[in-house]
Scaffold this active site. Structure first.
Site, PDB file in Angstrom:
ATOM      1  N   LYS A   1      -1.686  11.583   3.932  1.00 14.80           N
ATOM      2  CA  LYS A   1      -1.218  10.696   2.987  1.00 14.80           C
ATOM      3  C   LYS A   1       0.315  11.194   2.758  1.00 14.80           C
ATOM      4  CE  LYS A   1      -5.613   9.060   1.183  1.00 14.80           C
ATOM      5  NZ  LYS A   1      -6.324   8.700  -0.069  1.00 14.80           N
ATOM      6  N   ALA A   2       0.897  10.300   1.656  1.00 22.28           N
ATOM      7  CA  ALA A   2       2.407  10.400   1.569  1.00 22.28           C
ATOM      8  C   ALA A   2       2.873  11.953   0.989  1.00 22.28           C
ATOM      9  CB  ALA A   2       2.992   9.397   0.783  1.00 22.28           C
TER      10      ALA A   2
ATOM     11  N   TYR B   1     -11.140  -0.574   5.120  1.00 19.90           N
ATOM     12  CA  TYR B   1     -11.265   0.617   4.498  1.00 19.90           C
ATOM     13  C   TYR B   1     -11.581  -0.040   2.915  1.00 19.90           C
ATOM     14  CZ  TYR B   1     -10.617   4.768   2.065  1.00 19.90           C
ATOM     15  OH  TYR B   1     -10.872   5.776   1.058  1.00 19.90           O
TER      16      TYR B   1
ATOM     17  N   ARG C   1       1.125   0.561  -6.812  1.00 18.89           N
ATOM     18  CA  ARG C   1      -0.473   0.851  -7.356  1.00 18.89           C
ATOM     19  C   ARG C   1      -0.486   1.842  -8.269  1.00 18.89           C
ATOM     20  NH1 ARG C   1      -3.827   1.867  -2.463  1.00 18.89           N
ATOM     21  NH2 ARG C   1      -4.129  -0.390  -2.456  1.00 18.89           N
TER      22      ARG C   1
ATOM     23  N   GLY D   1      -7.834   8.185   6.151  1.00 18.83           N
ATOM     24  CA  GLY D   1      -6.792   8.789   6.271  1.00 18.83           C
ATOM     25  C   GLY D   1      -5.444   7.896   5.246  1.00 18.83           C
TER      26      GLY D   1
ATOM     27  N   SER E   1     -12.474   4.159  -3.922  1.00 17.80           N
ATOM     28  CA  SER E   1     -11.219   4.243  -3.665  1.00 17.80           C
ATOM     29  C   SER E   1     -10.309   2.907  -4.524  1.00 17.80           C
ATOM     30  CB  SER E   1     -10.827   4.032  -2.127  1.00 17.80           C
ATOM     31  OG  SER E   1      -9.267   3.610  -1.939  1.00 17.80           O
ATOM     32  N   ALA E   2      -8.878   3.072  -4.762  1.00 17.88           N
ATOM     33  CA  ALA E   2      -8.331   2.185  -5.315  1.00 17.88           C
ATOM     34  C   ALA E   2      -7.782   1.318  -4.222  1.00 17.88           C
ATOM     35  CB  ALA E   2      -6.968   2.855  -6.021  1.00 17.88           C
TER      36      ALA E   2
END
Length: 324
Positions: free
Chosen positions: A191-192, A148, A285, A78, A117-118
């Site tokens: 997410k944002a 994560y 990021r 998430g 994932s980053a």
């Protein structure tokens, strides 16, 4: 074209869009997710859809039986609020990838895709909002997002070693903040982009202009629209790229800048209340797309404005529907 493709995590946001594209392209798709069907974001009648827990070895083996390719998008994840407070749950996703790799090996599956994932990138390289874009080599020396990110990095290594030891063709993409319609926008896993769209839409619908921003709003990210994600995923799967590769936009924006954009899309102005104690993640990021441009001659190109316009419109519609 392969005759049968398994999509793990098909009931999720990215999985639902990938299944739709594969069906459109004429593939025979087996869609599997642990959630009951009424909680899938998209259910496609032309797919062979199953409810099953791929972290269980027998379910993974049965799901992979008779397929030619596997896309593993299944994991517990998430937004930052979720992954900072559910580290053990995130780590348990290692069982899904491990068991699917074992099933792919034993069933002699032709190709295996893993969605990384980053969050695998070292935290000390992400301390400034004006970040230098992260290249693939920046994952080591390893110090990823706790929980994560460690699971993602470990599972990347599992893919590598199954390729080296068993000859399984594996492909790994490091996703950078994927967003778009038909995804989570409330409940704590969003997410944002979805969270801000929901908050601004609520402000418009209710007439209350106050919204909460996590942190000071100056943390920066890049966000990739779902259509670019699906296209890049398929390109990487079909490529000869053997190492993990970035799949993300390099259009950097602060959270405040993202709110500015959604305000403009919605035709409104909100009152921002900053919660400095809320989870914020790394300070900055962004995706370095040098390698994907070199290997594929392509990079995600859908602008943040275009993607957020579609995302806001969908979330606004969902909120109106809930009130009717």
């Amino acid at each position: 074209m392969s005759s049968k493709i398994l999509v793990g995590g098909a009931g999720g946001f990215i999985g639902g869009h990938l299944v739709a594209k594969l069906l459109e392209q004429g593939f025979d798709v087996r869609a599997v997710d642990v959630k009951p069907f009424d909680r899938w974001y998209q259910v496609h009648p032309d797919a062979e859809s199953r409810v099953g827990d791929l972290s269980l070895l027998d379910v993974a083996f049965e799901s992979a039986r008779g397929v030619d390719e596997i896309y593993n998008l299944a994991c517990d994840m998430g937004g930052m609020g979720f992954i900072e407070n559910n580290k053990a749950l995130c780590m348990l996703s290692v069982l899904v990838n491990t068991h699917l790799l074992m099933a792919a090996r034993d069933h002699e599956v032709q190709r295996f895709f893993y969605s990384s994932s980053a969050c695998v990138y070292a935290a000390d390289k992400q301390t400034n909002p004006d970040i230098v874009p992260l290249s693939e080599a920046d994952a080591y020396p390893a110090m990823p997002e706790d929980g994560y990110g460690w699971e993602k990095l470990f599972s990347e290594r599992m893919c590598r070693h199954f390729s080296e030891d068993y000859g399984l063709v594996t492909r790994v993409a490091r996703y950078h903040n994927v967003y778009g319609p038909y995804g989570t926008y409330d409940g704590g896993r969003e997410k944002a982009p979805a969270a801000i769209s929901r908050k601004v839409a609520n402000a418009v619908i209710t007439g209350d202009p106050k919204i909460e921003i996590w942190g000071d709003g100056e943390q920066s990210r890049s966000f990739m629209y779902i259509d670019d994600c699906v296209k890049g995923t398929q390109m990487i799967m079909g490529s000869d790229i053997t190492e993990p590769i970035n799949l993300g936009s390099d259009e950097l924006v602060t959270i405040n800048g993202l709110v500015d954009l959604v305000e403009d899309i919605a035709g409104t102005t909100v009152e921002r209340e900053y919660n400095l104690s809320a989870p914020q993640g790394v300070r900055g990021r962004n995706s370095d797309n040098t390698l994907i441009l070199e290997k594929l001659g392509w990079e995600p190109s859908i602008s943040l404005r275009d993607g957020m316009s579609e995302t806001y419109k969908w979330i606004y519609g969902q909120l109106l529907e809930q009130r009717s």
